[in-house]
Design an enzyme around this catalytic site. Structure first.
Site, PDB file in Angstrom:
ATOM      1  N   GLY A 699       0.903  -1.263  -0.008  1.00  0.00           N
ATOM      2  CA  GLY A 699       0.079   0.020  -0.126  1.00  0.00           C
ATOM      3  C   GLY A 699       0.988   1.521   0.166  1.00  0.00           C
ATOM      4  N   GLY A 701       0.346   5.553   0.643  1.00  0.00           N
ATOM      5  CA  GLY A 701      -0.287   7.140   1.351  1.00  0.00           C
ATOM      6  C   GLY A 701       0.079   7.800   0.577  1.00  0.00           C
ATOM      7  N   VAL A 706       3.997   1.056   2.836  1.00  0.00           N
ATOM      8  CA  VAL A 706       3.608   0.038   3.288  1.00  0.00           C
ATOM      9  C   VAL A 706       4.435  -1.521   2.734  1.00  0.00           C
ATOM     10  CG1 VAL A 706       2.315  -0.969   5.225  1.00  0.00           C
ATOM     11  CG2 VAL A 706       1.866   1.318   4.553  1.00  0.00           C
ATOM     12  N   ASP A 825      -9.212  11.345   9.770  1.00  0.00           N
ATOM     13  CA  ASP A 825      -8.833  10.472   8.300  1.00  0.00           C
ATOM     14  C   ASP A 825      -9.499   8.953   8.473  1.00  0.00           C
ATOM     15  OD1 ASP A 825      -8.350  11.338   5.854  1.00  0.00           O
ATOM     16  OD2 ASP A 825      -6.102  10.327   5.334  1.00  0.00           O
TER      17      ASP A 825
END
Length: 1001
Positions: A699, A701, A706, A825
């Site tokens: 992932g 962001g 990650v 968030d």
């Protein structure tokens, strides 16, 4: 002559008797004919059968029908003059009758007129209506009729008026009705039912049709072009269906149209600029809640009789046409929720509307309108509603606005309006709703608002108001909905006149500088449901008189200077769901019963002298104090306390300095605070991720990537590597470290350690190491990608469990940490699922601690660069207006997340634009159609439950879905103070889960 006179008399008497006998015989024959006419008893029996089907007859209309009088004399019944005893009309309009319509009504074959409107008739419309071949008018609207429209109504070949609207009819519009349309049918009304299918094209054959009302159903497809052939049509109502496509050009041939309503569909395209030339007789144009674009037609003033103009919630651009001011008959203008701008002239176009002397409603909210409100607004004498909310309007409110004597609604919230609140507003004595919140208003609240003796709601929150609260305003007895003045700089005591608001439901005075004691007269506000006085300077004890406010559902007195004991009467507040007494100077024993028996509903942190209570509060046990010694040695005790405090502070200072120096000297040591966090180096993290290989990337962001890894050979981990070249990444790192350092919850991602070091090139390196969540993110499960089609869809129970997990995590952060934490968030990609599909909230890069009355992030500055903090679609609207992070912001994000989980629709879907949001989409969907917007996979039998589903189970299923959607809507309200508290949301979701478990669904 004498003999002649007696004979004459005798003849006259004989003739008179004969006449009498003839008359008597004629009357007898008539009576015999009336009694023996074959239709009399049939009609009478049909009416008595109708009477037998009545369950309720509050007006005693039907009850008055009895055997002793002719049925032609019964109330609501009319008979023929030519055909003795035959019923021609049945008029039982608005009699509050409850019952069913018996099939025997088909025996009243002479019926021409039936009016059963505005009652509560249930069941199906009898097929036997098809026998009434003489019927011309059938009015069954505003009842509770269900089932399909009988096909054999087509036998009523002389039907002119067929009114079936406002019922619960289902199925398609029968094709057989075309025979009525092609003959004499003048008005066909089936609006507000549950009809499905498409609009039949044969409706275009209605040469006699003047009114076509088929709105508020579930009709789909395109508008048939054939409707443009109905030359006499005056009213076309297609609103609130699922119609798509453009408006057929053939409809612009309907030159007789007076009312044209296609609002609440999915229509698109542009409206012809010369539409006013096509419809010269137009009085109402309603195209709200569609996807129309382009500019407003410039020819509208050619429709000189235009009264209502509704363009709300579309994608219209450009400026509001000033020439609309030539429409002197205009009563309503609604251009809200579009993309209108006003160029350099600002709101000066309103000066053109001063010719519209009949204008009552002017709605321009949720656009991109700038400029000042012109002083000429005062000339709109008939104005009742002025809605300019949620724009970028600046300047001051004109003083002359008080001349609008008929003004009832003034909605200016969510702008940049400055200056004082005009005292002249007090002259608008008809005001019911005054919303000025979220602006830059300054100065004092004018006492003249107290002249508005009909005011129901007053919202002044989020401004720069100062001074005291006028007793004339807070003493308004008419205020019943709300009085909100939160987040200003109001000072002074709360006036005793607050007692006059005996009907008020919501009072929010939080985050001001109010002083003094809480007035005991507040106890007379017996209708209060929510009272928020947090973040002020109130002192003294909580008044005993407040024991009368047993209807309170939420009470927040936190962040004040209150002292004394917690009143025991709170244990009797059975409907109280939220009690926040934190950060005061309260002392003594905490009660154990009632709301104090559940830590999820109370907050008492920051009161150092409290003791006792249930064990979950972790308070010290209460001790018996020697009050005599306390009186004898107060000064000595104070000296000891001061001395000890100074020593503790000095020791802490030395420890902090020592550890700071040590951490600076050891950059490769993990950023852990205590021994429970293991130490890892950059080299070790590089090794476990195979040199941060792309194959291990799981992932990306805003501030980093990650990677998957295996720590110590047996522990699966996720390593979040910060991209320190990205502005705000370092602050995000600090924020996440601080937030995760001391919080532990089963629904929060578990941090293993952090690393603050340098890489092999000498560049700074920072990373966080978490437990790896085997089932990825909620985003992946809700919106399957191209490589995820083999993943099963989440069923209803799984979604509900995940929603409860997320709510539990946010509720913990808000109400059960030593200092409340705002996540900042919340979205599906920040909700991870472990191997048991338990949800865990992650990514605290925008987290903030709420210290006192000020919102601070953990790095004591913004967690990222300028602009809105959070993710578009999930971020609360007030953040876009410059609002700071708040608990309500998280609640808003959770509400959107919840709606997305059960509809399967992203809040950033292309269908949402120009003020139309996922929240509005669900909110405007009627209760009965919620299943239509539910994620399709949830409607399959195996998703709802095992085996066959009974009707009762389906009703319960629909009710529970409606409750879930309601929670999502209440959490995602635009105004922060209208949002549901997370504690309440969690409680209600758990209750819904229990209902599902109880019924095995």
């Amino acid at each position: 002559m004498e003999t002649t006179l007696p004979n004459l008399r005798m003849h006259l008497v004989s003739a008179f008797i004969s006449i009498i006998l003839v008359i008597h015989q004629t009357h007898s024959n008539t009576c015999i004919a009336y009694a023996s006419y074959p239709g009399n008893e049939t009609d009478r029996a049909a009416l008595l059968a109708f009477k037998d089907k009545m369950i309720e007859d509050p007006q005693e209309i039907i009850s008055s029908w009895n055997e002793s009088t002719s049925h032609c004399n019964w109330l609501g019944v009319s008979c023929s003059h030519r055909h003795v005893g035959r019923v021609t009309a049945l008029n039982l309009k608005n009699q509050k009758l409850v019952g069913t319509i018996p099939p025997d009504i088909g025996n009243l074959t002479f019926l021409r007129y039936v009016d059963l409107e505005a009652n509560r008739f249930r069941g199906n419309i009898p097929e036997e209506f098809g026998r009434l071949f003489r019927l011309k008018t059938l009015l069954l609207f505003k009842n509770e009729l269900e089932g399909e429209i009988p096909r054999n109504l087509s036998s009523c070949v002389g039907m002119q008026y067929l009114f079936l609207h406002y019922n619960q009819l289902s199925g398609r519009i029968p094709n057989e009705l075309r025979y009525l349309v092609e003959r004499e049918l003048t008005i066909f009304a089936v609006s507000v039912n549950d009809l499905t299918g498409e609009i039949p094209s044969w409706l275009g054959n209605g040469s006699s049709l003047t009114g076509l009302h088929i709105g508020n159903n579930y009709l789909r497809g395109r508008i048939p072009a054939e409707l443009g052939s109905i030359s006499k049509l005056k009213t076309l109502n297609l609103h609130y269906n699922n119609l798509t496509g453009c408006i057929p050009s053939s409809l612009y041939n309907l030159t007789s149209l007076v009312y044209f309503d296609v609002g609440g569909n999915c229509l698109h395209g542009e409206i012809p600029s010369n539409i006013g030339n096509y419809f010269p007789h137009l009085r109402g144009l309603y195209i709200t809640f569609n996807q129309f674009s382009g500019q407003v037609p410039h020819s509208l003033p050619n429709a000189t009789g235009l009264e209502d103009l509704f363009f709300t919630s579309n994608s219209f651009t450009g400026n509001v046409p000033a020439n609309l001011g030539n429409l002197r008959n205009l009563t309503m203008i609604s251009f809200s929720a579009n993309q209108f701008q006003t160029g350099f002239n600002g709101l000066n176009f309103l000066t053109e509307f001063t010719n519209c002397t009949k204008l009552k409603h002017l709605l321009l909210g949720s656009n991109q309108i700038t400029g000042h409100i012109p002083p000429e607004i005062e000339k709109l004498n008939g104005l009742q509603v002025l809605a300019l909310y949620n724009n970028s309007i600046s300047g001051e409110i004109p003083h002359g606005i008080g001349k609008l004597k008929n003004l009832t609604y003034l909605l200016l919230w969510g702008n940049r309006i400055s200056g004082p609140i005009p005292s002249s507003l007090g002259n608008a004595t008809q005001l019911l709703l005054l919303q000025l919140q979220i602006n830059q208003l300054e100065g004092e609240i004018p006492p003249s608002l107290g002249w508005c003796q009909q005011l129901l709601s007053l919202a002044l929150s989020d401004n720069n108001l100062n001074g005291t609260i006028p007793k004339e305003v807070i003493g308004l007895s008419s205020l019943s909905n709300c009085f909100q003045a939160a987040r200003n700089s109001l000072t002074g005591p709360l006036p005793f006149e607050v007692s006059n608001m005996s009907k008020i439901v919501n009072v929010d005075l939080s985050d001001n500088k109010l002083t003094g004691e809480i007035p005991s007269t507040l106890s007379q506000c017996l209708m209060l449901r929510s009272l928020n006085m947090a973040g002020n300077l109130f002192e003294g004890s909580i008044p005993p008189s407040l024991r009368t406010l047993i209807g309170l559902q939420s009470l927040d007195l936190s962040r004040n200077k209150l002292s004394g004991h917690i009143p025991i009467y709170f244990v009797n507040f059975t409907v109280l769901e939220v009690l926040n007494l934190s950060f005061n100077n309260l002392e003594g024993e905490v009660p154990r019963e009632g709301i104090f028996n559940d830590t999820k509903h109370i907050s008492i942190i920051g009161n150092k002298e409290l003791c006792g209570g249930i064990k979950e509060l972790r308070l010290p046990a209460c001790k018996v104090c020697d009050t005599k010694k306390r009186r004898k040695f107060p000064k000595l005790k104070l000296s000891i306390v001061i001395t000890v405090s100074l020593l503790i502070m000095l020791t802490c200072f030395i420890v902090v300095v020592y550890w700071r120096r040590k951490s600076m000297m050891s950059p490769s040591v993990a950023f852990s605070i205590d021994e429970r966090f293991r130490k890892v180096s950059y080299a070790e993290l590089r090794q476990v991720t195979n040199d941060f290989s792309p194959s291990n990337l799981i992932g990306q962001g805003s501030y980093g990537s990650v990677y998957r890894g295996m720590l110590d050979g047996n522990q699966s981990v996720a390593v979040k590597v910060l991209n320190l070249k990205r502005k705000g990444a370092f602050k995000s790192f600090l924020a996440e470290c601080e937030a995760l350092r001391n919080i532990r919850h089963r629904n929060l991602v578990n941090i293993i350690t952090v690393c603050s070091s340098i890489d092999f090139t000498g560049a700074e390196f920072k990373a966080l190491v978490y437990d790896l969540m085997q089932n990825g993110s909620l985003e992946q499960w809700l919106h399957l990608g191209v490589n995820q089609h083999d993943m099963p869809k989440l069923n209803l129970n799984q979604r509900l469990d995940i929603a409860i997990d997320v709510a539990s995590a946010i509720e913990y952060l808000h109400h059960h940490c030593q200092t409340s934490i705002v996540h900042g968030d919340l979205k599906p990609s920040n909700v991870l699922l472990d191997h048991d599909m338990v949800a865990r909230v992650c990514d605290f890069g925008l987290a903030r601690f709420l210290h006192g009355s000020t919102n601070l992030d953990v790095s004591q500055c913004q967690a990222s660069s300028s602009g809105i903090k959070g993710t578009i679609g999930y971020v609360a609207p007030e953040y876009g207006l410059g609002g700071t992070s708040s608990l309500q912001g998280d609640v808003y994000s959770f509400g959107i997340l919840l709606l997305e989980m059960f509809t399967g629709i992203r809040p950033t879907d292309v269908m949402f634009k120009d003020g139309w949001t996922l929240h509005e989409f669900v909110k405007t969907t009627q209760h009965k159609s919620l299943l239509k917007i539910l994620e399709p996979s949830l409607l399959s039998v195996e998703r709802i439950g095992n085996g066959q589903i009974s009707d009762a189970d389906m009703v319960r299923f629909e009710e529970n879905i409606a409750d879930i959607m309601r929670i999502g809507v209440l959490c995602s309200m635009k105004l922060p103070n209208e949002c549901m508290d997370m504690t309440n949301a969690l409680s209600e979701l758990r209750a819904i889960k229990e209902k599902f478990l109880k019924h095995g669904m």
